[in-house]
Design a protein around this motif. Structure first.
Motif, PDB file in Angstrom:
ATOM      1  N   PHE A   9       3.256   9.160   9.120  1.00  0.00           N
ATOM      2  CA  PHE A   9       3.290   7.863   9.544  1.00  0.00           C
ATOM      3  C   PHE A   9       4.268   7.654  11.017  1.00  0.00           C
ATOM      4  O   PHE A   9       3.879   6.843  11.951  1.00  0.00           O
ATOM      5  N   LYS A  29       9.912  -0.562   7.609  1.00  0.00           N
ATOM      6  CA  LYS A  29       8.669  -0.552   6.448  1.00  0.00           C
ATOM      7  C   LYS A  29       8.665   0.984   5.852  1.00  0.00           C
ATOM      8  O   LYS A  29       8.449   1.952   6.664  1.00  0.00           O
ATOM      9  N   ARG A  31       6.203   3.427   4.356  1.00  0.00           N
ATOM     10  CA  ARG A  31       4.724   3.671   4.341  1.00  0.00           C
ATOM     11  C   ARG A  31       4.793   5.002   3.626  1.00  0.00           C
ATOM     12  O   ARG A  31       5.152   6.083   4.190  1.00  0.00           O
ATOM     13  N   ILE A 122      -2.988   0.650   9.889  1.00  0.00           N
ATOM     14  CA  ILE A 122      -1.662   1.261   9.409  1.00  0.00           C
ATOM     15  C   ILE A 122      -0.639   0.106   9.624  1.00  0.00           C
ATOM     16  O   ILE A 122       0.207  -0.150   9.011  1.00  0.00           O
ATOM     17  N   ARG A 130       7.449  -1.854   1.089  1.00  0.00           N
ATOM     18  CA  ARG A 130       6.848  -0.528   0.920  1.00  0.00           C
ATOM     19  C   ARG A 130       5.458  -0.685   0.798  1.00  0.00           C
ATOM     20  O   ARG A 130       4.692  -1.694   0.282  1.00  0.00           O
ATOM     21  N   ILE A 131       4.612   0.188   1.807  1.00  0.00           N
ATOM     22  CA  ILE A 131       3.257  -0.082   2.015  1.00  0.00           C
ATOM     23  C   ILE A 131       2.471   1.281   1.612  1.00  0.00           C
ATOM     24  O   ILE A 131       2.566   1.937   2.208  1.00  0.00           O
ATOM     25  N   TYR A 133      -1.023   3.556   1.151  1.00  0.00           N
ATOM     26  CA  TYR A 133      -2.437   3.510   1.834  1.00  0.00           C
ATOM     27  C   TYR A 133      -3.396   4.712   1.268  1.00  0.00           C
ATOM     28  O   TYR A 133      -2.945   5.536   0.560  1.00  0.00           O
TER      29      TYR A 133
END
Length: 358
Positions: A9, A29, A31, A122, A130-131, A133
């Motif tokens: 990321f 964040k 990711r 993104i 917290r993301i 994908y």
């Protein structure tokens, strides 16, 4: 696992930042690519065998091991290869594989990726700290990756460095990465050598020949494989007579290193081609007849003149003009010469330090 996700990321964020599209990225964040329990095992236990081997500016290969199986990786190829399942088997990607390979091989963001698309997929503002994908979303933003399992009956088991080059050559031959107009017969001979050829062949030269965009440099890499045999053929009888225990190749290297002896290239080439299979010599005669309007004469000298016309640029050296068919036939015959002589010298070259690094 944390370091791999951070790298991935950060690469995407940097791509957006240097594109100057005025998008604010919240770097606080966390990711990550979502993985299930099985995919986590891939990510944790996948072991790199060979790091990325760059073949073309936009194409590289590598290999890894997981669960007792070896896997071949093609990076930058635009579509997966449909080929004999006994040689390599296409493997579906998962989140663990993608996360590991993007990080381990430092794969670049796709050259044609849109920074707006990356920002939208993104870095769109989110309230979450917290993301996660889906791996396919992230995968499509980087250069293409295809993975192939090496089955138990494959000729490419035990993916050491040389085997990686051989399987890379096999892959290139069957892909859309070949630029020159090789005939099917010549391509098949390339493939035969990559699959069945002697372990002592300088496979990197064969691979560079296959991916070349210039006929003359394609031939020159093939010629270097033959050139490697010049001192071998010239010193074979002496090596046997003196009952030297070291390999013939090492003996030849020592002779050159200690007393500075080198074979006369045209004489060594004449000897090799003179005793090569008739199939190779017949093709050379056809090329010679097409260029010089005569089949008779020394084929080794003919090939040596071609080599000199590429390597040297002096007024006394005539620059030879070949068409595609001439070059293809010349390379095809040279591959047959390589196959014959490296097979013949298999035992004499065994257990040596021939590292294919030319």
């Amino acid at each position: 696992m944390i370091e791999a996700n951070q790298y991935i990321f950060n690469e995407l964020a940097y791509f957006v930042e240097v594109s100057n599209i005025d998008i604010v990225i919240d770097e606080q964040k966390k990711r990550y690519i979502e993985t299930d329990s099985e995919e986590k095992e891939w990510l944790k236990k996948l072991k790199i065998i060979n790091q990325k081997y760059q073949i073309l500016p936009n194409f590289a290969t590598a290999s890894f091991e997981y669960g007792g199986n070896d896997y071949f990786v093609a990076i930058g190829s635009q579509e997966y290869l449909e080929t004999n399942q006994e040689v390599i088997q296409f493997t579906e990607l998962n989140a663990g594989i993608i996360t590991a390979l993007l990080f381990e091989f430092k794969i670049s963001v796709a050259r044609k990726a849109s920074p707006y698309d990356i920002a939208d997929k993104i870095f769109y503002p989110s309230q979450k700290e917290r993301i996660g994908y889906d791996f396919s979303t992230v995968r499509d933003l980087f250069e293409p990756i295809f993975v192939y399992k090496i089955p138990e009956n494959s000729p490419f088991l035990n993916l050491d460095y040389i085997t990686l080059i051989r399987i890379s050559g096999f892959y290139v031959k069957n892909s859309q990465l070949v630029s020159l107009n090789f005939s099917s017969n010549t391509l098949n001979e390339f493939e035969k050598l990559f699959i069945e050829g002697s372990k002592n062949i300088p496979y990197e030269n064969l691979l560079l020949s296959l991916v070349s965009v210039s006929w003359k440099y394609s031939f020159l890499d093939i010629y270097r494989c033959i050139e490697r045999l010049f001192p071998i053929s010239e010193l074979e009888d002496l090596h046997t007579k003196l009952n030297i225990q070291d390999s013939l190749l090492n003996f030849a290297d020592d002779i050159e290193s200690y007393i500075g002896w080198k074979p006369k290239e045209n004489e060594a080439l004449n000897k090799l081609i003179k005793d090569s299979p008739n199939s190779a010599r017949q093709i050379l005669r056809q090329v010679k007849a097409d260029i010089n309007n005569v089949e008779e004469g020394n084929l080794g000298n003919f090939v040596y003149k071609i080599r000199n016309s590429i390597v040297h640029f002096r007024p006394a050296i005539k620059q030879i003009q070949f068409n595609d068919n001439n070059w293809d036939m010349l390379i095809h015959s040279s591959l047959l010469v390589i196959e014959h002589w490296y097979d013949k010298y298999e035992q004499q070259l065994a257990d040596n330090n021939f590292d294919n690094d030319n």
